[in-house]
Design a protein around this motif. Structure first.
Motif, PDB file in Angstrom:
ATOM      1  N   TYR A   1      -4.830   7.214   8.261  1.00  0.00           N
ATOM      2  CA  TYR A   1      -4.814   7.997   7.028  1.00  0.00           C
ATOM      3  C   TYR A   1      -5.593   9.297   7.184  1.00  0.00           C
ATOM      4  O   TYR A   1      -5.153  10.359   6.730  1.00  0.00           O
ATOM      5  CB  TYR A   1      -5.377   7.185   5.866  1.00  0.00           C
ATOM      6  CG  TYR A   1      -5.311   7.924   4.552  1.00  0.00           C
ATOM      7  CD1 TYR A   1      -4.141   7.935   3.810  1.00  0.00           C
ATOM      8  CD2 TYR A   1      -6.405   8.642   4.065  1.00  0.00           C
ATOM      9  CE1 TYR A   1      -4.052   8.633   2.613  1.00  0.00           C
ATOM     10  CE2 TYR A   1      -6.326   9.347   2.880  1.00  0.00           C
ATOM     11  CZ  TYR A   1      -5.148   9.329   2.156  1.00  0.00           C
ATOM     12  OH  TYR A   1      -5.074  10.048   0.978  1.00  0.00           O
ATOM     13  N   ARG A   2      -6.720   9.226   7.839  1.00  0.00           N
ATOM     14  CA  ARG A   2      -7.530  10.437   8.018  1.00  0.00           C
ATOM     15  C   ARG A   2      -6.842  11.432   8.943  1.00  0.00           C
ATOM     16  O   ARG A   2      -7.008  12.643   8.801  1.00  0.00           O
ATOM     17  CB  ARG A   2      -8.908  10.070   8.567  1.00  0.00           C
ATOM     18  CG  ARG A   2      -9.793   9.375   7.539  1.00  0.00           C
ATOM     19  CD  ARG A   2     -11.132   8.988   8.116  1.00  0.00           C
ATOM     20  NE  ARG A   2     -11.993   8.407   7.091  1.00  0.00           N
ATOM     21  CZ  ARG A   2     -13.201   7.875   7.334  1.00  0.00           C
ATOM     22  NH1 ARG A   2     -13.665   7.853   8.577  1.00  0.00           N
ATOM     23  NH2 ARG A   2     -13.906   7.372   6.346  1.00  0.00           N
TER      24      ARG A   2
ATOM     25  N   SER B   1     -13.616  -4.070  -2.627  1.00  0.00           N
ATOM     26  CA  SER B   1     -12.994  -4.203  -1.308  1.00  0.00           C
ATOM     27  C   SER B   1     -13.490  -5.450  -0.587  1.00  0.00           C
ATOM     28  O   SER B   1     -12.712  -6.161   0.060  1.00  0.00           O
ATOM     29  CB  SER B   1     -13.274  -2.958  -0.460  1.00  0.00           C
ATOM     30  OG  SER B   1     -12.630  -1.821  -0.997  1.00  0.00           O
TER      31      SER B   1
ATOM     32  N   ARG C   1      -7.453   3.214   8.433  1.00  0.00           N
ATOM     33  CA  ARG C   1      -8.290   4.319   7.961  1.00  0.00           C
ATOM     34  C   ARG C   1      -8.176   5.515   8.915  1.00  0.00           C
ATOM     35  O   ARG C   1      -8.093   6.666   8.474  1.00  0.00           O
ATOM     36  CB  ARG C   1      -9.746   3.853   7.849  1.00  0.00           C
ATOM     37  CG  ARG C   1     -10.653   4.804   7.086  1.00  0.00           C
ATOM     38  CD  ARG C   1     -12.026   4.168   6.894  1.00  0.00           C
ATOM     39  NE  ARG C   1     -11.919   2.887   6.207  1.00  0.00           N
ATOM     40  CZ  ARG C   1     -11.818   2.765   4.886  1.00  0.00           C
ATOM     41  NH1 ARG C   1     -11.809   3.854   4.127  1.00  0.00           N
ATOM     42  NH2 ARG C   1     -11.732   1.575   4.321  1.00  0.00           N
ATOM     43  N   TYR C   2      -8.169   5.219  10.195  1.00  0.00           N
ATOM     44  CA  TYR C   2      -7.995   6.273  11.204  1.00  0.00           C
ATOM     45  C   TYR C   2      -6.657   6.983  11.009  1.00  0.00           C
ATOM     46  O   TYR C   2      -6.579   8.213  11.057  1.00  0.00           O
ATOM     47  CB  TYR C   2      -8.078   5.655  12.600  1.00  0.00           C
ATOM     48  CG  TYR C   2      -7.588   6.550  13.708  1.00  0.00           C
ATOM     49  CD1 TYR C   2      -8.363   7.619  14.166  1.00  0.00           C
ATOM     50  CD2 TYR C   2      -6.346   6.329  14.308  1.00  0.00           C
ATOM     51  CE1 TYR C   2      -7.904   8.448  15.181  1.00  0.00           C
ATOM     52  CE2 TYR C   2      -5.894   7.142  15.325  1.00  0.00           C
ATOM     53  CZ  TYR C   2      -6.662   8.202  15.753  1.00  0.00           C
ATOM     54  OH  TYR C   2      -6.209   9.016  16.763  1.00  0.00           O
TER      55      TYR C   2
ATOM     56  N   LEU D   1      -2.894   4.623  -1.222  1.00  0.00           N
ATOM     57  CA  LEU D   1      -3.540   4.967   0.048  1.00  0.00           C
ATOM     58  C   LEU D   1      -4.756   5.862  -0.177  1.00  0.00           C
ATOM     59  O   LEU D   1      -5.781   5.709   0.490  1.00  0.00           O
ATOM     60  CB  LEU D   1      -2.549   5.647   0.990  1.00  0.00           C
ATOM     61  CG  LEU D   1      -1.425   4.765   1.523  1.00  0.00           C
ATOM     62  CD1 LEU D   1      -0.492   5.577   2.420  1.00  0.00           C
ATOM     63  CD2 LEU D   1      -1.991   3.577   2.295  1.00  0.00           C
TER      64      LEU D   1
ATOM     65  N   ASP E   1      -8.047  -2.712   9.184  1.00  0.00           N
ATOM     66  CA  ASP E   1      -8.460  -1.724   8.195  1.00  0.00           C
ATOM     67  C   ASP E   1      -9.001  -0.461   8.863  1.00  0.00           C
ATOM     68  O   ASP E   1      -8.725   0.657   8.416  1.00  0.00           O
ATOM     69  CB  ASP E   1      -9.526  -2.332   7.278  1.00  0.00           C
ATOM     70  CG  ASP E   1      -9.895  -1.405   6.133  1.00  0.00           C
ATOM     71  OD1 ASP E   1      -9.044  -1.179   5.257  1.00  0.00           O
ATOM     72  OD2 ASP E   1     -11.039  -0.911   6.113  1.00  0.00           O
TER      73      ASP E   1
ATOM     74  N   SER F   1       0.818  -1.213   0.000  1.00  0.00           N
ATOM     75  CA  SER F   1       0.000   0.000   0.000  1.00  0.00           C
ATOM     76  C   SER F   1       0.853   1.264   0.000  1.00  0.00           C
ATOM     77  O   SER F   1       0.442   2.304  -0.524  1.00  0.00           O
ATOM     78  CB  SER F   1      -0.931   0.000   1.211  1.00  0.00           C
ATOM     79  OG  SER F   1      -1.839  -1.082   1.136  1.00  0.00           O
TER      80      SER F   1
ATOM     81  N   TYR G   1      -8.217   4.665   1.176  1.00  0.00           N
ATOM     82  CA  TYR G   1      -8.720   5.323   2.387  1.00  0.00           C
ATOM     83  C   TYR G   1      -9.165   6.770   2.184  1.00  0.00           C
ATOM     84  O   TYR G   1      -9.745   7.362   3.086  1.00  0.00           O
ATOM     85  CB  TYR G   1      -7.638   5.297   3.472  1.00  0.00           C
ATOM     86  CG  TYR G   1      -7.235   3.898   3.850  1.00  0.00           C
ATOM     87  CD1 TYR G   1      -8.146   3.026   4.423  1.00  0.00           C
ATOM     88  CD2 TYR G   1      -5.943   3.434   3.619  1.00  0.00           C
ATOM     89  CE1 TYR G   1      -7.786   1.728   4.759  1.00  0.00           C
ATOM     90  CE2 TYR G   1      -5.570   2.142   3.955  1.00  0.00           C
ATOM     91  CZ  TYR G   1      -6.494   1.300   4.522  1.00  0.00           C
ATOM     92  OH  TYR G   1      -6.138   0.016   4.844  1.00  0.00           O
TER      93      TYR G   1
END
Length: 218
Positions: free
Chosen positions: A187-188, A141, A184-185, A124, A180, A117, A128
């Motif tokens: 990346y945000r 997904s 995601r957390y 990414l 996942d 990734s 995400y």
């Protein structure tokens, strides 16, 4: 990479898609569109990339490009499939490695997903960022998650004396969901996969799996 990306939406693991072409010319043009979009993702956020930009870089008229992809989102979905193909291919190679415990295997599994990734800046974002909003991304997904769960079960059966029972696929699906969610957390929060969150994801997945799996290994 061009040969690989040309087949990104042709792999059976990720289900049948409408982007299948048999002529060499068609495959070459399709490859150029996907590769050009990937090049643009290295420089711009996905939200700023248009079909016109991709076609200009690929030197393919838009009228011809629409024969291969109905929209720029469809091109992005093709790149997402390419990511999935690379991940599946690399996970399968873990069968050739040696592990002292299932926990070590689980950590290596996660590290492999992170490495793939991180290998392209656009991956990414597609996974995400805005990517999940693309039509077909959710279904893809789910298919990828299911395939990864099956591969992880195969890995546990291959490496360890841990009995795998019917219904265990869902256990691994949940473990992947935990990882996942933390990715995601991350990346945000930061626009990347942070090392400390990766470490926490390993702990969380192993803790969950530990409630179902024995400690013994071959």
């Amino acid at each position: 990479m061009p040969n690989k990306i040309a087949d990104a939406s042709l792999i059976p693991e990720l289900a049948s898609r409408p982007y299948k072409f048999t002529s060499q010319r068609g495959r070459n043009r399709r490859t150029r569109l996907l590769s050009s979009a990937l090049d643009l993702l290295r420089e711009k956020p996905m939200s700023e990339i248009t079909m016109a930009m991709v076609c200009e870089l690929a030197e393919i008229p838009r009228s011809s490009a629409y024969h291969f992809f109905p929209s720029v989102d469809a091109i992005f979905l093709g790149i997402r499939m390419y990511h999935g193909e690379r991940l599946i291919e690399r996970i399968k190679q873990l069968h050739q490695e040696k592990f002292g415990s299932w926990q070590e295997y689980a950590e290596r599994f996660i590290d492999t997903a992170v490495a793939i990734s991180r290998s392209e800046p656009g991956f990414l974002s597609l996974i995400y960022g805005f990517g999940p909003l693309i039509s077909g991304a959710r279904e893809l997904s789910l298919e990828l998650d299911s395939k990864l769960a099956s591969l992880s079960l195969e890995g546990f059966e291959h490496h360890f004396s841990i009995p795998i029972e019917e219904g265990d696929t869902e256990i691994f699906n949940i473990a992947f969901g935990i990882v996942d969610g933390l990715f995601r957390y991350s990346y945000r929060r930061s626009g990347t996969l942070q090392d400390e969150i990766i470490s926490e994801s390993k702990k969380a997945a192993i803790a969950y799996l530990s409630t179902y799996l024995k400690e013994t290994a071959d």
